[in-house]
Motif scaffolding. Structure first.
Motif, mmCIF file in Angstrom:
data_model
loop_
_atom_site.group_PDB
_atom_site.id
_atom_site.type_symbol
_atom_site.label_atom_id
_atom_site.label_comp_id
_atom_site.label_asym_id
_atom_site.label_seq_id
_atom_site.Cartn_x
_atom_site.Cartn_y
_atom_site.Cartn_z
ATOM 1 N N ILE A 30 0.841 -1.203 0.000
ATOM 2 C CA ILE A 30 0.000 0.000 0.000
ATOM 3 C C ILE A 30 0.874 1.250 0.000
ATOM 4 N N GLU A 31 1.943 1.216 0.779
ATOM 5 C CA GLU A 31 2.848 2.359 0.852
ATOM 6 C C GLU A 31 3.464 2.670 -0.511
ATOM 7 N N SER A 32 3.651 1.650 -1.333
ATOM 8 C CA SER A 32 4.305 1.831 -2.631
ATOM 9 C C SER A 32 3.456 2.645 -3.620
ATOM 10 N N TYR A 33 2.141 2.709 -3.406
ATOM 11 C CA TYR A 33 1.302 3.457 -4.360
ATOM 12 C C TYR A 33 0.425 4.519 -3.708
ATOM 13 N N ILE A 34 0.605 4.746 -2.412
ATOM 14 C CA ILE A 34 -0.276 5.675 -1.699
ATOM 15 C C ILE A 34 -0.151 7.114 -2.206
ATOM 16 N N GLN A 35 1.031 7.494 -2.694
ATOM 17 C CA GLN A 35 1.215 8.862 -3.180
ATOM 18 C C GLN A 35 0.411 9.123 -4.456
ATOM 19 N N GLN A 57 5.343 -2.615 15.105
ATOM 20 C CA GLN A 57 5.796 -2.148 13.795
ATOM 21 C C GLN A 57 4.645 -2.083 12.805
ATOM 22 N N GLU A 58 3.804 -3.108 12.814
ATOM 23 C CA GLU A 58 2.638 -3.131 11.931
ATOM 24 C C GLU A 58 1.654 -2.024 12.288
ATOM 25 N N ARG A 59 1.390 -1.880 13.578
ATOM 26 C CA ARG A 59 0.436 -0.855 14.011
ATOM 27 C C ARG A 59 0.942 0.549 13.699
ATOM 28 N N ALA A 60 2.263 0.731 13.787
ATOM 29 C CA ALA A 60 2.847 2.038 13.483
ATOM 30 C C ALA A 60 2.689 2.371 12.009
ATOM 31 N N LEU A 61 3.003 1.409 11.141
ATOM 32 C CA LEU A 61 2.902 1.666 9.707
ATOM 33 C C LEU A 61 1.442 1.837 9.290
ATOM 34 N N TYR A 62 0.556 1.059 9.887
ATOM 35 C CA TYR A 62 -0.872 1.202 9.599
ATOM 36 C C TYR A 62 -1.353 2.593 10.012
ATOM 37 N N SER A 63 -0.930 3.047 11.181
ATOM 38 C CA SER A 63 -1.292 4.370 11.681
ATOM 39 C C SER A 63 -0.810 5.458 10.727
ATOM 40 N N LEU A 64 0.439 5.359 10.294
ATOM 41 C CA LEU A 64 1.015 6.360 9.403
ATOM 42 C C LEU A 64 0.298 6.376 8.057
ATOM 43 N N LEU A 65 0.110 5.198 7.471
ATOM 44 C CA LEU A 65 -0.507 5.128 6.147
ATOM 45 C C LEU A 65 -1.970 5.561 6.169
ATOM 46 N N THR A 66 -2.689 5.206 7.231
ATOM 47 C CA THR A 66 -4.094 5.606 7.328
ATOM 48 C C THR A 66 -4.220 7.119 7.458
ATOM 49 N N THR A 67 -3.383 7.709 8.300
ATOM 50 C CA THR A 67 -3.388 9.163 8.461
ATOM 51 C C THR A 67 -3.046 9.849 7.140
ATOM 52 N N MET A 68 -2.033 9.319 6.469
ATOM 53 C CA MET A 68 -1.601 9.868 5.186
ATOM 54 C C MET A 68 -2.716 9.768 4.144
ATOM 55 N N ALA A 69 -3.350 8.608 4.068
ATOM 56 C CA ALA A 69 -4.410 8.396 3.075
ATOM 57 C C ALA A 69 -5.604 9.309 3.335
ATOM 58 N N LEU A 70 -5.992 9.444 4.590
ATOM 59 C CA LEU A 70 -7.105 10.328 4.922
ATOM 60 C C LEU A 70 -6.779 11.771 4.547
ATOM 61 N N ASP A 71 -5.582 12.204 4.888
ATOM 62 C CA ASP A 71 -5.167 13.576 4.593
ATOM 63 C C ASP A 71 -5.150 13.825 3.088
ATOM 64 N N LYS A 72 -4.645 12.866 2.333
ATOM 65 C CA LYS A 72 -4.567 13.022 0.886
ATOM 66 C C LYS A 72 -5.938 12.915 0.217
ATOM 67 N N ASN A 73 -6.904 12.388 0.942
ATOM 68 C CA ASN A 73 -8.278 12.355 0.440
ATOM 69 C C ASN A 73 -9.095 13.510 1.015
#
Length: 202
Positions: A30-35, A57-73
């Motif tokens: 998911i991180e590879s195409y989130i941008q 580690q999983e929860r941290a990356l999930y937290s970061l990607l979810t926040t990023m995805a919401l912000d970018k949407n």
């Protein structure tokens, strides 16, 4: 009988480990195409069963990607708990890009909350860990925009000048035009311009 119990325990542990690795690789994908496709990333993230995210580690990356995805949407997040797992984990397990991103999005949330002093602090700390033109431009863009809300014109313009220096290094005509316009009009570049890495190709 004891051998059978030990085998069952071993097999159960192995299945858990395999499941963890599968979820982590799913997050990395998911991180590879989130941008480029944040809407698709958000859909995929929402499909993940968070109870399967066992490791920090999983929860941290999930937290970061979810926040990023919401912000970018264009979802204005105001709950700091969304990004806290990422900030906390990467603070103690230094990963330059991830820690920089976590601090940046913590700043975005504080900005949405109207807590501009803490947003400035987050962005300044994120800048220390930024090692790519993309993140530096993102940080100075939003930092300048935050200074604008604080009525600190001198710092706002200083950030516009730093953003201009960064995009000049990339020899990107459109990015340079955006930053030059901001400097001349003494207003800041629209932060949404820096929200896509495609704008930073030479």
């Amino acid at each position: 009988m004891n051998h059978m119990k030990n085998y069952i325990v071993f097999l159960s542990a192995l299945l858990v480990i395999c499941g963890c690795r599968q979820e982590y690789h799913r997050l990395l994908n998911i991180e590879s195409y989130i941008q480029e496709w944040p809407d698709s990333a958000l859909t995929e993230l929402r499909a993940i069963n968070t109870s399967n995210l066992i490791s920090a580690q999983e929860r941290a990356l999930y937290s970061l990607l979810t926040t990023m995805a919401l912000d970018k949407n264009y979802v204005d997040i105001t709950d700091l708990s969304e990004i806290e797992p990422a900030v906390s984990y990467y603070r103690h397990h230094k990963n330059g890009d991830h820690y920089c991103a976590a601090l940046f999005y913590q700043g975005r949330i504080n900005y949405n909350r109207g807590d501009f002093p803490n947003a400035v602090s987050n962005f300044l700390e994120a800048e220390k860990w930024a090692d790519s033109p993309y993140w530096k431009a993102m940080i100075f863009s939003h930092l300048g925009y935050t200074y604008n809300r604080c009525f600190n014109r001198s710092e706002e313009i200083a950030c516009a000048e730093k953003a201009l220096e960064i995009v000049k290094e990339l020899n990107n005509p459109l990015a340079i035009q955006q930053s030059m316009s901001a400097k001349k009009t003494k207003s800041f570049v629209d932060p949404s311009y820096y929200n896509n890495k495609k704008n930073f190709t030479v």
